[in-house]
Design an enzyme around this catalytic site. Sequence first.
Site, PDB file in Angstrom:
ATOM      1  N   ASP A  95       0.795  -1.006  -0.046  1.00 40.60           N
ATOM      2  CA  ASP A  95      -0.401   0.331  -0.185  1.00 40.60           C
ATOM      3  C   ASP A  95       0.992   1.267  -0.068  1.00 40.60           C
ATOM      4  O   ASP A  95       2.180   1.477   0.601  1.00 40.60           O
ATOM      5  CB  ASP A  95      -1.076   0.060   1.260  1.00 40.60           C
ATOM      6  CG  ASP A  95      -0.357   0.456   2.200  1.00 40.60           C
ATOM      7  OD1 ASP A  95       1.010   0.194   2.742  1.00 40.60           O
ATOM      8  OD2 ASP A  95      -1.101  -0.443   3.505  1.00 40.60           O
ATOM      9  N   SER A  96      -0.022   2.395  -0.476  1.00 44.55           N
ATOM     10  CA  SER A  96       0.975   3.654  -0.006  1.00 44.55           C
ATOM     11  C   SER A  96       1.321   3.956   1.373  1.00 44.55           C
ATOM     12  O   SER A  96       1.989   5.485   0.665  1.00 44.55           O
ATOM     13  CB  SER A  96       0.432   4.330  -1.422  1.00 44.55           C
ATOM     14  OG  SER A  96      -0.940   4.779  -0.114  1.00 44.55           O
ATOM     15  N   GLY A  97       0.817   4.003   1.712  1.00 46.26           N
ATOM     16  CA  GLY A  97       1.224   4.777   3.194  1.00 46.26           C
ATOM     17  C   GLY A  97       0.462   5.420   3.160  1.00 46.26           C
ATOM     18  O   GLY A  97       0.257   5.980   5.196  1.00 46.26           O
ATOM     19  N   GLY A  98      -0.878   5.727   3.138  1.00 46.13           N
ATOM     20  CA  GLY A  98      -1.709   6.994   2.684  1.00 46.13           C
ATOM     21  C   GLY A  98      -3.062   6.939   3.905  1.00 46.13           C
ATOM     22  O   GLY A  98      -2.604   7.573   4.973  1.00 46.13           O
ATOM     23  N   PHE A  99      -2.982   5.272   3.703  1.00 39.70           N
ATOM     24  CA  PHE A  99      -4.446   5.498   4.492  1.00 39.70           C
ATOM     25  C   PHE A  99      -3.648   5.113   6.434  1.00 39.70           C
ATOM     26  O   PHE A  99      -4.232   6.399   7.290  1.00 39.70           O
ATOM     27  CB  PHE A  99      -4.797   3.958   4.617  1.00 39.70           C
ATOM     28  CG  PHE A  99      -5.831   3.575   5.632  1.00 39.70           C
ATOM     29  CD1 PHE A  99      -6.549   3.621   5.377  1.00 39.70           C
ATOM     30  CD2 PHE A  99      -5.642   2.724   6.738  1.00 39.70           C
ATOM     31  CE1 PHE A  99      -8.659   3.456   6.097  1.00 39.70           C
ATOM     32  CE2 PHE A  99      -6.649   2.606   7.878  1.00 39.70           C
ATOM     33  CZ  PHE A  99      -8.293   2.984   7.360  1.00 39.70           C
ATOM     34  N   ASP A 149      -2.983   8.266  -2.161  1.00 38.34           N
ATOM     35  CA  ASP A 149      -4.053   9.356  -2.231  1.00 38.34           C
ATOM     36  C   ASP A 149      -4.539   9.959  -0.734  1.00 38.34           C
ATOM     37  O   ASP A 149      -4.121   8.874   0.483  1.00 38.34           O
ATOM     38  CB  ASP A 149      -5.339   8.593  -3.048  1.00 38.34           C
ATOM     39  CG  ASP A 149      -5.572   7.113  -1.638  1.00 38.34           C
ATOM     40  OD1 ASP A 149      -4.692   6.577  -1.334  1.00 38.34           O
ATOM     41  OD2 ASP A 149      -6.720   6.770  -1.772  1.00 38.34           O
ATOM     42  N   GLN A 192     -11.928   7.024  -4.963  1.00 39.48           N
ATOM     43  CA  GLN A 192     -12.108   7.626  -4.222  1.00 39.48           C
ATOM     44  C   GLN A 192     -13.473   8.302  -4.242  1.00 39.48           C
ATOM     45  O   GLN A 192     -14.082   8.317  -5.468  1.00 39.48           O
ATOM     46  CB  GLN A 192     -11.583   8.567  -3.228  1.00 39.48           C
ATOM     47  CG  GLN A 192     -10.229   7.721  -2.939  1.00 39.48           C
ATOM     48  CD  GLN A 192     -10.252   7.260  -1.889  1.00 39.48           C
ATOM     49  OE1 GLN A 192     -11.473   7.228  -1.015  1.00 39.48           O
ATOM     50  NE2 GLN A 192      -9.046   6.563  -1.279  1.00 39.48           N
ATOM     51  N   ASP A 269      -8.063  -7.900   0.953  1.00 42.54           N
ATOM     52  CA  ASP A 269      -6.941  -7.307   2.789  1.00 42.54           C
ATOM     53  C   ASP A 269      -7.827  -6.950   3.314  1.00 42.54           C
ATOM     54  O   ASP A 269      -8.696  -6.720   3.750  1.00 42.54           O
ATOM     55  CB  ASP A 269      -5.361  -6.993   1.689  1.00 42.54           C
ATOM     56  CG  ASP A 269      -5.501  -5.358   2.200  1.00 42.54           C
ATOM     57  OD1 ASP A 269      -4.974  -4.863   3.568  1.00 42.54           O
ATOM     58  OD2 ASP A 269      -6.561  -4.355   1.262  1.00 42.54           O
ATOM     59  N   CYS A 307     -12.348 -28.099   8.254  1.00 40.14           N
ATOM     60  CA  CYS A 307     -11.303 -27.438   8.357  1.00 40.14           C
ATOM     61  C   CYS A 307     -10.178 -27.967   8.184  1.00 40.14           C
ATOM     62  O   CYS A 307      -9.853 -29.618   9.103  1.00 40.14           O
ATOM     63  CB  CYS A 307     -11.374 -26.633   9.652  1.00 40.14           C
ATOM     64  SG  CYS A 307      -9.970 -25.535   9.100  1.00 40.14           S
ATOM     65  N   CYS A 312      -6.420 -27.613  13.203  1.00 40.92           N
ATOM     66  CA  CYS A 312      -7.311 -28.128  12.983  1.00 40.92           C
ATOM     67  C   CYS A 312      -7.797 -29.774  13.260  1.00 40.92           C
ATOM     68  O   CYS A 312      -8.381 -30.386  13.963  1.00 40.92           O
ATOM     69  CB  CYS A 312      -8.770 -27.380  12.392  1.00 40.92           C
ATOM     70  SG  CYS A 312      -9.608 -26.173  12.842  1.00 40.92           S
TER      71      CYS A 312
END
Length: 373
Positions: A95-99, A149, A192, A269, A307, A312
Amino acid sequence: MKNAVTFDLLKTDNRTRARLGVLHTPHGDVHTPVFMPVGTQATVKAMKPESVEELGAEIILGNTYHLYLRPGHDVIREAGGLHKFMNWHRPILTDSGGFQVFSLGKMRKIQEEGVTFRSYLDGSKHMLSPEKSIEIQNALGSDIMMAFDECAPPEADKAYVKKSLALTNRWLKRCVDSPFDHEKQSLFGIQQGGMFKDLRKESSEFIAEQDLPGYSIGGLSVGEPKEVFVDMLDDCPDMLPKEKPRYLMGVGSPDYLFEGVERGVDMFDCVLPTRIARHGLAMTSHGRVNIKNARYERDWEPLDPECSCYTCRTYSKAYLRHLFRSDEILSSMLLTEHNLHFLVNTMKNMREAIAEDRFPEYKKDFYDKYGRF
């Protein structure tokens, strides 16, 4: 110009918008729809890289913000890139780091140049700009880089979101113009526009003009009510180019995954499966299990009889409860492995259902067993 990442759309479900595809990257193919485990700081928490691969994960996510602050992108570049640094041989998306930067609240300041912020580690001052984000991701050597962004808060009014979108568009152009090897890395744009569909449409048209190898949907699943999320998701994927992969950022609960796949999303993700594992929570075919519950003290059955994961196959709920109550590291390891296996396997089952034109039936069967979300 040859792109590092390409996408083949193989099939669309005959009753929904669910899609089958293959993402081709320099480090291997990824079959979609896909869930990407999050390796925030060059590790999927509580998991060895080979264990993540063994459970069927074909791609993971790394975090630009955290890796920039520690150990530093220069260190990772010197190590030969993120793949070598963490011994992961399959694709990586960063990711860009923006969030993360925008989540800092009063610890950051948004400007045309970028975002000035203070490190959560030592309070030092930093600037993250579109060019800096690409420089860091270039050093990390991820297969897929995300554009820088601004993720507007869900409660933001239209005037703010419109201004924010204009800034995001200008930043995208600067990301596109930043130098990187297009045969080794690909840049994805981010839709966005907050909770305003006309702004989402405007954003989609702008990023599509850049003719990027893929596109994501940002600013959803950020605290808005589920009904708002679903209403936005009814339209947002179809605003993006059909022939390119569509990535819904930050989604990892089974219900949101099903709703996204049903509407034509290819990639997801989230930190959810690893985070809740550390709190003693497991996703199972019959709903969530809180392993802290006293009812499991003498429960010799596996976490999920349906599972096939190592946890499990090997351990009882009683043992897992004992580990958690004893604050043993193995508790996080075993519950994390189970949760990731559960989501990766659920996505595999979705792909098989789409291929066999029975996705609606599979979704209903899953919901009937899983219960209320």
